[in-house]
Structures are given as C-alpha cells and as structure tokens.
Motif scaffolding. Structure first.
Motif: not given
Length: 171
Positions: A79, A81, A104
């Motif tokens: 991920h 941020s 994902y």
C-alpha cells in the motif's frame, strides 16, 4: 493571485530501469508517470490541468514517495501512504476511487468497476476514465482486466501491465 506550485522529481528504479516522474501540489500527489513515459507527456498533462503554475524540481519533498515506489517495485510494499490530489471529472474520480479499493494481488474487470460505481452500462466510459488515470501504480489501474480475465489495453503498454501484475504475484 500568485502561481500555484507544482513540485516534481524523477526517479529511476534500477532493477527495472524504469524512469518515473512524480508531481505534487500543496494538497498531495497529483501525477505519477508510467515507466519511461517522456518528460513531455508529464508537462503536457500539467499544462492541461493547471493554468497558472510554476514547476519546482525537488527531490526532498518526494523522499517518502520514492522509497515507497521503490519498495513496491521490489515487491516489498502492498500500500501507499500518501495524500492524493486527484484532478478529474466527477465520473473519473468515482472510477479512480473504485480502483483504490482493488486489493493488492487481485484483479477485477471493467464491468465490475462499472457496476461498483452504479452504472453497469458505462463499461467503455470506465475504460476511458482508467486510461486518464494520473496516478498509475498508486491508483492501481493495472489491476483491471477484461471480463474473461485477459489482459486488455494499458496506456503504458501490456508489458508494463504484466510486470506490475507479476510484482503482485498475479502473473
């Protein structure tokens, strides 16, 4: 009224030899190029979206972004941020927000995205919005495939789409 600052940098991922441009406003990341996209494509996009701006090259502002992109491309990050500044129509933004919800290592079809945004007949429009995504990799348009699971068009080329899906263990 003064000019809006658009900060930018470029990054070369050594393993893939991909050069990527990143740009941000004061509100967040607004552009990530596809690998090896020419600088002119970046400046053309900026010229279409921002009328009164000044480009400021800075590596410091993007240290976290570059680290996260590097880790993602090395298969070490799932991920991102960052604060995003997505610049598009309401329809495009609904499609891009749907893309952000694709986990994902998974794929969905264009028709699934159309259904998710509440317009099952807008499959072609969804494809057009995906093609206009200003933050590929970050807003994972590479995770969208044909209804039968086949790889379909990708602005960066199918070889890049395959490589990104391979990083995520899909290919």
């Amino acid at each position: 009224m003064g000019k809006q600052s658009i900060y930018w940098t470029s990054y070369l991922h050594k393993k893939t030899n991909w050069e990527i441009y990143l740009a941000a406003t004061d509100f967040g990341l607004c552009y990530v190029s596809l690998p090896n996209e020419p600088f002119e494509a970046f400046t053309s996009w900026i010229n279409r979206r921002f009328k009164n701006y000044k480009l400021i090259k800075t590596e410091e502002k993007f240290a976290t972004n570059i680290k996260e992109v590097n880790n993602y491309l090395n298969g070490e990050r799932l991920h991102f941020s960052w604060q995003l500044d997505l610049n598009g129509t309401a329809f495009q933004q609904s499609v891009w927000n749907a893309l952000l919800n694709i986990p994902y290592g998974q794929t969905v079809s264009y028709s699934e995205i159309a259904i998710q945004i509440g317009n099952s007949k807008a499959v072609r429009a969804v494809g057009t919005a995906i093609g206009a995504n200003p933050l590929p990799i970050i807003v994972p348009c590479h995770r969208v495939v044909g209804k039968d699971g086949s790889l379909t068009g990708y602005r960066g080329g199918l070889n890049v789409k395959k490589a990104l899906l391979a990083i995520e263990g899909v290919m």
